[in-house]
Design a protein around this motif. Sequence first.
Motif, mmCIF file in Angstrom:
data_model
loop_
_atom_site.group_PDB
_atom_site.id
_atom_site.type_symbol
_atom_site.label_atom_id
_atom_site.label_comp_id
_atom_site.label_asym_id
_atom_site.label_seq_id
_atom_site.Cartn_x
_atom_site.Cartn_y
_atom_site.Cartn_z
ATOM 1 N N ILE A 199 0.756 -0.962 -0.184
ATOM 2 C CA ILE A 199 0.024 0.284 -0.009
ATOM 3 C C ILE A 199 1.174 1.035 0.051
ATOM 4 N N GLU A 200 2.499 1.216 0.392
ATOM 5 C CA GLU A 200 3.104 2.311 0.290
ATOM 6 C C GLU A 200 3.230 2.888 -0.613
ATOM 7 N N HIS A 201 3.017 2.340 -1.675
ATOM 8 C CA HIS A 201 3.477 2.220 -3.643
ATOM 9 C C HIS A 201 2.012 2.073 -4.302
ATOM 10 N N GLY A 202 1.121 2.743 -3.365
ATOM 11 C CA GLY A 202 0.258 2.468 -4.050
ATOM 12 C C GLY A 202 -0.943 2.069 -4.319
ATOM 13 N N TYR A 203 -0.599 0.446 -4.229
ATOM 14 C CA TYR A 203 -1.937 -1.226 -4.559
ATOM 15 C C TYR A 203 -2.132 -0.828 -3.795
ATOM 16 N N SER A 204 -4.062 -1.038 -3.797
ATOM 17 C CA SER A 204 -4.653 -0.830 -2.578
ATOM 18 C C SER A 204 -6.483 -1.988 -3.188
ATOM 19 N N GLU B 9 -15.713 8.663 -2.575
ATOM 20 C CA GLU B 9 -15.181 7.221 -1.926
ATOM 21 C C GLU B 9 -14.635 6.918 -3.704
ATOM 22 N N GLN B 10 -14.598 6.683 -4.838
ATOM 23 C CA GLN B 10 -14.346 6.373 -6.224
ATOM 24 C C GLN B 10 -13.137 7.814 -6.117
ATOM 25 N N ILE B 11 -13.598 8.721 -6.181
ATOM 26 C CA ILE B 11 -12.729 10.136 -6.485
ATOM 27 C C ILE B 11 -11.209 9.816 -5.977
ATOM 28 N N CYS B 12 -11.748 9.575 -3.856
ATOM 29 C CA CYS B 12 -10.440 9.501 -3.502
ATOM 30 C C CYS B 12 -9.535 8.527 -3.618
ATOM 31 N N ASP C 147 -20.333 -8.217 0.438
ATOM 32 C CA ASP C 147 -20.632 -9.553 -0.127
ATOM 33 C C ASP C 147 -19.045 -10.209 -0.433
ATOM 34 N N GLY C 148 -17.965 -9.755 0.521
ATOM 35 C CA GLY C 148 -16.450 -10.366 0.322
ATOM 36 C C GLY C 148 -16.434 -10.601 -0.942
ATOM 37 N N LEU C 149 -16.894 -9.806 -1.663
ATOM 38 C CA LEU C 149 -16.198 -9.251 -3.558
ATOM 39 C C LEU C 149 -15.045 -8.557 -3.113
ATOM 40 N N GLU C 150 -13.901 -8.841 -4.332
ATOM 41 C CA GLU C 150 -12.340 -8.660 -3.915
ATOM 42 C C GLU C 150 -12.472 -7.781 -4.997
ATOM 43 N N PHE C 151 -11.764 -6.519 -5.028
ATOM 44 C CA PHE C 151 -11.205 -5.589 -6.173
ATOM 45 C C PHE C 151 -9.979 -5.177 -5.755
ATOM 46 N N THR C 152 -8.673 -5.426 -6.868
ATOM 47 C CA THR C 152 -7.420 -4.813 -6.633
ATOM 48 C C THR C 152 -7.417 -3.928 -7.149
ATOM 49 N N PHE C 153 -6.415 -2.956 -7.237
ATOM 50 C CA PHE C 153 -6.172 -1.145 -7.937
ATOM 51 C C PHE C 153 -4.481 -1.547 -8.319
ATOM 52 N N CYS C 154 -4.365 -1.648 -8.863
ATOM 53 C CA CYS C 154 -2.840 -1.356 -9.267
ATOM 54 C C CYS C 154 -2.071 0.013 -10.119
ATOM 55 N N PRO C 155 -1.607 0.597 -9.461
ATOM 56 C CA PRO C 155 -0.854 2.074 -10.222
ATOM 57 C C PRO C 155 0.047 2.020 -11.182
ATOM 58 N N HIS D 100 -5.633 8.791 -4.927
ATOM 59 C CA HIS D 100 -4.953 8.530 -4.229
ATOM 60 C C HIS D 100 -3.854 7.496 -5.523
ATOM 61 N N LEU D 101 -4.045 6.564 -6.193
ATOM 62 C CA LEU D 101 -3.838 5.380 -6.851
ATOM 63 C C LEU D 101 -2.829 6.673 -7.919
ATOM 64 N N LEU D 102 -3.738 7.108 -8.936
ATOM 65 C CA LEU D 102 -2.426 8.402 -9.782
ATOM 66 C C LEU D 102 -1.179 9.230 -8.969
ATOM 67 N N ARG D 103 -2.048 9.559 -7.539
ATOM 68 C CA ARG D 103 -0.844 10.054 -6.900
ATOM 69 C C ARG D 103 0.233 8.879 -7.112
ATOM 70 N N HIS D 104 0.344 7.849 -6.288
ATOM 71 C CA HIS D 104 1.675 6.840 -6.927
ATOM 72 C C HIS D 104 1.540 6.092 -7.934
ATOM 73 N N GLY D 105 0.659 6.568 -8.692
ATOM 74 C CA GLY D 105 1.018 6.215 -10.478
ATOM 75 C C GLY D 105 1.629 6.605 -10.765
ATOM 76 N N MET D 106 1.921 8.219 -10.543
ATOM 77 C CA MET D 106 2.617 9.139 -11.407
ATOM 78 C C MET D 106 2.995 9.918 -10.898
ATOM 79 N N VAL D 107 3.219 10.374 -9.968
ATOM 80 C CA VAL D 107 4.055 11.336 -8.756
ATOM 81 C C VAL D 107 4.640 10.883 -7.941
ATOM 82 N N GLY D 108 4.391 9.726 -7.704
ATOM 83 C CA GLY D 108 5.663 9.098 -6.189
ATOM 84 C C GLY D 108 4.792 9.807 -5.096
#
Length: 177
Positions: free
Chosen positions: A3-8, A87-90, A14-22, A94-102
Amino acid sequence: MLIEHGYSRVITADGLEFTFCPSFARIAALGRPGEILHTFKGLFGSDARLNARYVLVTLCEQEDATGLLGWLDADGNDHPGSMPAQEQICLAAHLLRHGMVGTVTKAEEGGRPVSEFNVAEYVAAARVHLQMNAEDAEALSMSEFQALFEMKFPDAKKKKRDVPTREEYRAALAAMS
């Protein structure tokens, strides 16, 4: 998943899991260099909700995130998902900050404005300076790229790192023998 590198990860009620990778590869999928920056800026405008949904769909590792994020039908009607728009916007920011800005600050970077984000330059830098293959370089987020780059090329002006350099390690070993 760092998560320190942006992965969320999002787990629904319902127990569904979604992973986001910047990662650089997924950031590049947002469009051309100028379009990527435009999408990032769009998270702070009147179309933030739609831009966030686009970012999250692109950076989601699962093929179908409509239950979480919602969708627009052919008539343009919005069908919300289980994750609130704010929450989607936040999360997208977060993802783009870690993916583009660091993790650098404007003072460290010089604070100069940019008109595009060219992923290929960072992938090439990782390949050349960090001796990575293309697939591994494309899997990095900007935060991860910066951390690896700092480990390989430490800045002498910054505070001492917790991890010793190769020379410090060898000197400590020699002192113990």
